[in-house]
Write an enzyme that holds these catalytic residues in place. Structure first.
Site, PDB file in Angstrom:
ATOM      1  N   GLU A 221       0.844  -1.198   0.000  1.00  0.00           N
ATOM      2  CA  GLU A 221       0.000   0.000   0.000  1.00  0.00           C
ATOM      3  C   GLU A 221       0.879   1.247   0.000  1.00  0.00           C
ATOM      4  O   GLU A 221       0.423   2.349   0.267  1.00  0.00           O
ATOM      5  CB  GLU A 221      -0.925  -0.006   1.214  1.00  0.00           C
ATOM      6  CG  GLU A 221      -1.802  -1.241   1.270  1.00  0.00           C
ATOM      7  CD  GLU A 221      -2.754  -1.214   2.446  1.00  0.00           C
ATOM      8  OE1 GLU A 221      -3.718  -0.449   2.409  1.00  0.00           O
ATOM      9  OE2 GLU A 221      -2.496  -1.954   3.413  1.00  0.00           O
ATOM     10  N   SER A 241       6.951   4.760   2.054  1.00  0.00           N
ATOM     11  CA  SER A 241       7.885   5.090   0.978  1.00  0.00           C
ATOM     12  C   SER A 241       9.200   4.334   1.141  1.00  0.00           C
ATOM     13  O   SER A 241       9.707   4.168   2.253  1.00  0.00           O
ATOM     14  CB  SER A 241       8.118   6.605   1.026  1.00  0.00           C
ATOM     15  OG  SER A 241       9.372   6.949   0.526  1.00  0.00           O
ATOM     16  N   ASN A 319      10.230   7.970  19.763  1.00  0.00           N
ATOM     17  CA  ASN A 319       9.698   8.039  21.129  1.00  0.00           C
ATOM     18  C   ASN A 319       8.724   9.207  21.219  1.00  0.00           C
ATOM     19  O   ASN A 319       9.082  10.352  20.968  1.00  0.00           O
ATOM     20  CB  ASN A 319      10.846   8.205  22.127  1.00  0.00           C
ATOM     21  CG  ASN A 319      10.362   8.079  23.553  1.00  0.00           C
ATOM     22  OD1 ASN A 319       9.509   8.828  23.992  1.00  0.00           O
ATOM     23  ND2 ASN A 319      10.911   7.115  24.268  1.00  0.00           N
TER      24      ASN A 319
END
Ligand SMILES: CC(C)(COP(=O)(O)OP(=O)(O)OC[C@H]1O[C@@H](n2cnc3c(N)ncnc32)[C@H](O)[C@@H]1OP(=O)(O)O)[C@@H](O)C(=O)NCCC(=O)NCCS
Length: 343
Positions: A221, A241, A319
């Site tokens: 996807e 990507s 994080n």
């Protein structure tokens, strides 16, 4: 006749000057038999080197008879059908795997990839951009860009409309071949020259460039840039990507190992090993500073992501409290990666 690298009986399109715009090879051959090569070579007067030879319909008929005589029945049947073509015919012979020097040669190599006869990086495509013309892909076939306005006007005068679905050097793969066992939600998103392994699904947001693809099975996807190969069982999340090497200075060839996941809107500029994950929305570039955490969450060291190129069983995340990029061992992996924790 020695062993050839590849051979294709093609039907193509030329512009009004006789320059090739594209070629369709129904059954391209990698390492064709010497018998088939010799039979064809005699008729088209091929001697050596890489050549694309324009042939007549009666040549196609002669080729069919010669191939039948040496027991090459599939290619013979194809040549027989080609004998009634209304389009120009070409026989493309590649003695060796070198830079494609003409449109028929380039198209034969792109077909080898999409027919799964060679994997990405296993055929030389250097200089292909310079060889391929920019073409208007229309409902009436390939049209030379310079000849498009006249054809558009002509269509209108006849009360019709010429549909131009794209303007590009590469056509969509599915107009040339649909390899077995694939699902492609939006066919314009897969260029000819893509390699899609069996069990691959390309959803609407997915994209696959030439000389790139999946080993299969895979759920794609996101975007697979030129040169990128995705291992079996991996998943590219929505809008993700993989960094290409065609522009922007990136020179690391990206690959994704087996059973890895690039999260939605995430991306990678380093090759990933097997069973890796990248958190949704996190883009890892080669220079990204990454804090390595151990099993207890304690900090081990800080390194650049390029040092983790190809390492298996990693989870990359940003994080959400500190904003720093961290890497931990993928706990769902069968084998823990001890190499990662060495100081
Ligand atoms: C990165 C990712 C793989 C982590 O998932 P996970 O391994 O299941 O981890 P969890 O969400 O169970 O989190 C484990 C712990 O880490 C913490 N944690 C997770 N992400 C964190 C982050 N970015 N920053 C700080 N802590 C984080 C959790 O709060 C949890 O803490 P706890 O042990 O105190 O409960 C997941 O968040 C992700 O991005 N998956 C991609 C999914 C996706 O995009 N799929 C494609 C769809 S198209």
């Amino acid at each position: 006749m020695t062993n050839l690298y590849a051979l294709g009986l093609g039907i193509g399109t030329q512009n009004s000057k006789g320059d090739w715009l594209e070629v369709f090879y129904a059954q391209p051959l990698l390492k064709p038999s010497v018998a088939a090569s010799t039979a064809i070579a005699q008729i088209i007067q091929y001697t050596d080197g890489n050549q694309a030879i324009l042939i007549s319909n009666s040549h196609a008929n002669e080729i069919a008879i010669a191939l039948e005589a040496v027991g090459e029945l599939d290619q013979a049947a194809l040549a027989k059908k080609m004998a009634s073509s209304k389009r120009p015919l070409v026989v493309t012979v590649l003695a060796t795997d070198t830079n494609p020097a003409s449109v028929p040669e380039a198209y034969l190599k792109l077909h080898l990839l999409s027919h799964r006869l060679v994997k990405p990086h296993n055929t030389i495509l250097t200089g292909i951009f310079g060889v391929l013309p920019n073409v208007a892909w229309t409902n009436k076939g390939a049209v030379d860009i310079n000849e498009l306005p006249a054809l558009q006007l002509q269509a209108r005068l006849e009360g019709e409309e010429l549909e131009v679905s794209c303007v590009d050097k590469f056509p969509k793969m599915t107009n040339y071949v649909v390899p077995k066992g694939v699902r492609i939600a939006h066919t314009a998103r897969v260029r000819l020259g893509a390699y899609l392994g069996e069990g691959t699904t390309i959803m609407h947001e997915g994209f696959v460039n030439f000389n790139a693809g999946t080993e299969g099975p895979a759920m794609i996807e996101g975007r697979i840039s030129a040169g990128v190969f995705v291992g079996a069982g991996s998943d590219l999340g929505g809008g993700s990507s993989t960094m290409g090497t065609l522009s922007g200075g990136g020179n690391i060839v990206i690959s994704i190992g087996k059973e890895s996941l690039i999260g939605a809107n995430a991306g990678t500029g380093i090759p990933l090993g097997d069973r890796c994950k990248i958190e949704s929305g996190l883009y890892i570039t080669a220079g990204t500073k990454v804090v390595v955490l151990d099993e207890t969450g304690a900090e081990v060291k800080t390194i650049k992501a390029r040092e983790l190129a190809g390492v298996s069983d990693l989870v990359f995340r940003r994080n959400s409290i500190t904003g720093r990029v961290e890497v931990v061992t993928n706990k769902s992996a069968l084998q823990l990666n001890s190499a990662l924790h060495v100081n």
